[in-house]
Design an enzyme around this catalytic site. Structure first.
Site, PDB file in Angstrom:
ATOM      1  CB  SER A  32      -0.869   0.067   1.261  1.00 16.57           C
ATOM      2  OG  SER A  32      -1.819  -0.924   1.263  1.00 16.57           O
ATOM      3  CG  HIS A  63      -3.236  -2.126  -3.399  1.00 15.71           C
ATOM      4  ND1 HIS A  63      -2.285  -3.109  -3.255  1.00 15.71           N
ATOM      5  CD2 HIS A  63      -3.445  -1.633  -2.174  1.00 15.71           C
ATOM      6  CE1 HIS A  63      -1.938  -3.189  -1.984  1.00 15.71           C
ATOM      7  NE2 HIS A  63      -2.635  -2.312  -1.302  1.00 15.71           N
ATOM      8  CG  HIS A  85      -4.999  -6.961   0.901  1.00 18.47           C
ATOM      9  ND1 HIS A  85      -5.053  -6.083  -0.151  1.00 18.47           N
ATOM     10  CD2 HIS A  85      -3.839  -6.716   1.554  1.00 18.47           C
ATOM     11  CE1 HIS A  85      -3.958  -5.336  -0.142  1.00 18.47           C
ATOM     12  NE2 HIS A  85      -3.207  -5.702   0.877  1.00 18.47           N
ATOM     13  CE1 TYR A  87      -8.667  -5.094   2.422  1.00 18.38           C
ATOM     14  CE2 TYR A  87      -6.735  -5.858   3.608  1.00 18.38           C
ATOM     15  CZ  TYR A  87      -7.316  -4.998   2.709  1.00 18.38           C
ATOM     16  OH  TYR A  87      -6.563  -4.038   2.082  1.00 18.38           O
ATOM     17  CD  GLU A  88      -8.864  -6.532  -1.957  1.00 21.00           C
ATOM     18  OE1 GLU A  88      -9.373  -6.076  -2.997  1.00 21.00           O
ATOM     19  OE2 GLU A  88      -7.649  -6.818  -1.864  1.00 21.00           O
ATOM     20  CB  ALA A 115       1.715  -0.265   4.580  1.00 28.63           C
ATOM     21  CG  MET A 213      -4.407  -6.010   7.432  1.00 29.37           C
ATOM     22  SD  MET A 213      -5.736  -4.866   7.051  1.00 29.37           S
ATOM     23  CE  MET A 213      -5.741  -3.815   8.518  1.00 29.37           C
ATOM     24  CB  SER A 214      -0.315  -8.267   2.723  1.00 26.18           C
ATOM     25  OG  SER A 214       0.801  -7.478   3.110  1.00 26.18           O
ATOM     26  CG  ASN A 237       0.058   2.688  11.428  1.00 24.72           C
ATOM     27  OD1 ASN A 237       0.179   2.206  10.291  1.00 24.72           O
ATOM     28  ND2 ASN A 237      -0.480   2.025  12.421  1.00 24.72           N
ATOM     29  CG  HIS A 249      -6.279   2.737   3.458  1.00 24.64           C
ATOM     30  ND1 HIS A 249      -5.356   1.714   3.542  1.00 24.64           N
ATOM     31  CD2 HIS A 249      -6.389   3.027   2.138  1.00 24.64           C
ATOM     32  CE1 HIS A 249      -4.930   1.404   2.317  1.00 24.64           C
ATOM     33  NE2 HIS A 249      -5.550   2.185   1.452  1.00 24.64           N
TER      34      HIS A 249
HETATM   35  N1  HPA Z   1      -2.373  -2.637  11.469  1.00 25.24           N
HETATM   36  C1  HPA Z   1      -2.569  -3.527  10.483  1.00 25.24           C
HETATM   37  N2  HPA Z   1      -2.192  -3.316   9.230  1.00 25.24           N
HETATM   38  C2  HPA Z   1      -1.566  -2.150   8.959  1.00 25.24           C
HETATM   39  C3  HPA Z   1      -1.334  -1.185   9.935  1.00 25.24           C
HETATM   40  C4  HPA Z   1      -1.755  -1.434  11.273  1.00 25.24           C
HETATM   41  O1  HPA Z   1      -1.579  -0.629  12.208  1.00 25.24           O
HETATM   42  N3  HPA Z   1      -0.703  -0.148   9.334  1.00 25.24           N
HETATM   43  C5  HPA Z   1      -0.551  -0.498   8.025  1.00 25.24           C
HETATM   44  N4  HPA Z   1      -1.090  -1.705   7.790  1.00 25.24           N
END
Ligand code: HPA
Length: 278
Positions: A32, A63, A85, A87-88, A115, A213-214, A237, A249
């Site tokens: 991402s 993406h 992903h 989650y999609e 990310a 998440m990947s 973050n 996001h």
């Molecule tokens: N959590 C999960 N996935 C992420 C995060 C997070 O804080 N930041 C970027 N992808």
């Protein structure tokens, strides 16, 4: 599932082969907000995911959806600008189809990027982290189901999933550029909700460095095929509860943009060094 799925993989490979006979040595998956790395690439062919029959196409903003074929630092590379992903709503087997397809195109190494949220309250953001190891937490293993014997064994070893020599190459490259580069353990969760503060404390307490998440399921599918794997997280973050503000996001994308130049410089310098170490 085995045959239908394998046939889909072969069909996707054949469609790509009708479009280009380019022979990549390294596969690069951009997470991402990290898509701009592809601008450093000397592109010779592109294939849109939507042109591949049955190929999972991402719905996530940030993406792009295509394979780029070309050269980074003189090394033939196939780059995925965008990934899908779990989650999609995709089946986990479809989530790893794109990396398997790169394996069938002949790559020797896949370089996975993402990310991620940092679990160490002292981690800087944005910053870069080499993935030493991973955990899939409440996440389905992509190898469940009939084994694809054409790709690899039923019970593949995962004791050094992220190649030690290649991790060393990433550190040496970063040092040469005067860049700080952490190393740690990545935990893959399903998402799409960000974690709760309790979850973040828990994942940190069990030894995790970053959550996302990947990536981990792709690493497993790639090792199953005998590919070498290296991975890098962009810590965009601090995990939920470790900073005063709510997560979004948008924040992830913006942090990715902030670090894109550093990330690009590192990846561009690392690719020839990784290739030489294969
Ligand atoms: N959590 C999960 N996935 C992420 C995060 C997070 O804080 N930041 C970027 N992808």
């Amino acid at each position: 599932m085995a045959n239908e799925y394998y046939e889909k993989l072969i069909r996707c490979r054949d469609v790509i082969r009708e479009k280009t006979d380019f022979q990549p040595r390294i596969g690069l998956i951009l997470g991402s907000g990290l898509g701009p790395v592809a601008e450093t690439m000397e592109v010779v062919a592109t294939v849109d995911y939507k042109d591949l029959p049955g190929f999972p196409v991402s719905t996530v903003p940030g993406h792009a959806g295509r394979y780029l074929f070309g050269y980074i630092g003189g090394v033939p590379v196939v780059c995925m600008q965008g990934r899908v992903h779990y989650y999609e709503g995709f089946d986990v087997h479809d989530v790893v189809l794109p990396v398997r397809l790169m394996g069938l195109l002949g790559i020797k190494l896949v370089f996975l990027t993402n990310a991620a949220g940092g679990l160490d309250p002292n981690m800087e953001t944005p910053s870069l982290m080499v993935i030493r190891d991973h955990m899939m937490f409440n996440f389905p293993n992509p190898l469940v189901g009939p084994n694809l014997d054409e790709l690899g064994p039923r019970f593949p070893d995962m004791s050094e999933i992220y190649d030690k020599n290649l991790r060393d190459v990433l550190h040496t490259t970063a040092a040469g550029l005067g860049m700080k580069l952490d190393e740690g353990v990545y935990i893959q969760l399903t998402g799409p909700s960000f974690e709760t503060p309790f979850e973040v404390r828990y994942y940190g307490a069990i030894g995790g460095s970053a959550v996302g998440m990947s990536t981990a399921c792709e690493a497993v599918a790639a090792r199953h095929m005998g590919l070498k794997v290296c991975g890098m997280s962009c810590i965009t973050n601090k995990g939920a509860g470790l900073s005063a503000h709510a997560l979004s996001h948008q924040e992830v994308i913006e942090a990715g943009q902030q670090i894109a130049e550093r990330f690009s410089a590192l990846v561009t310098a690392a690719i020839p060094a990784l290739d030489a170490a294969l």
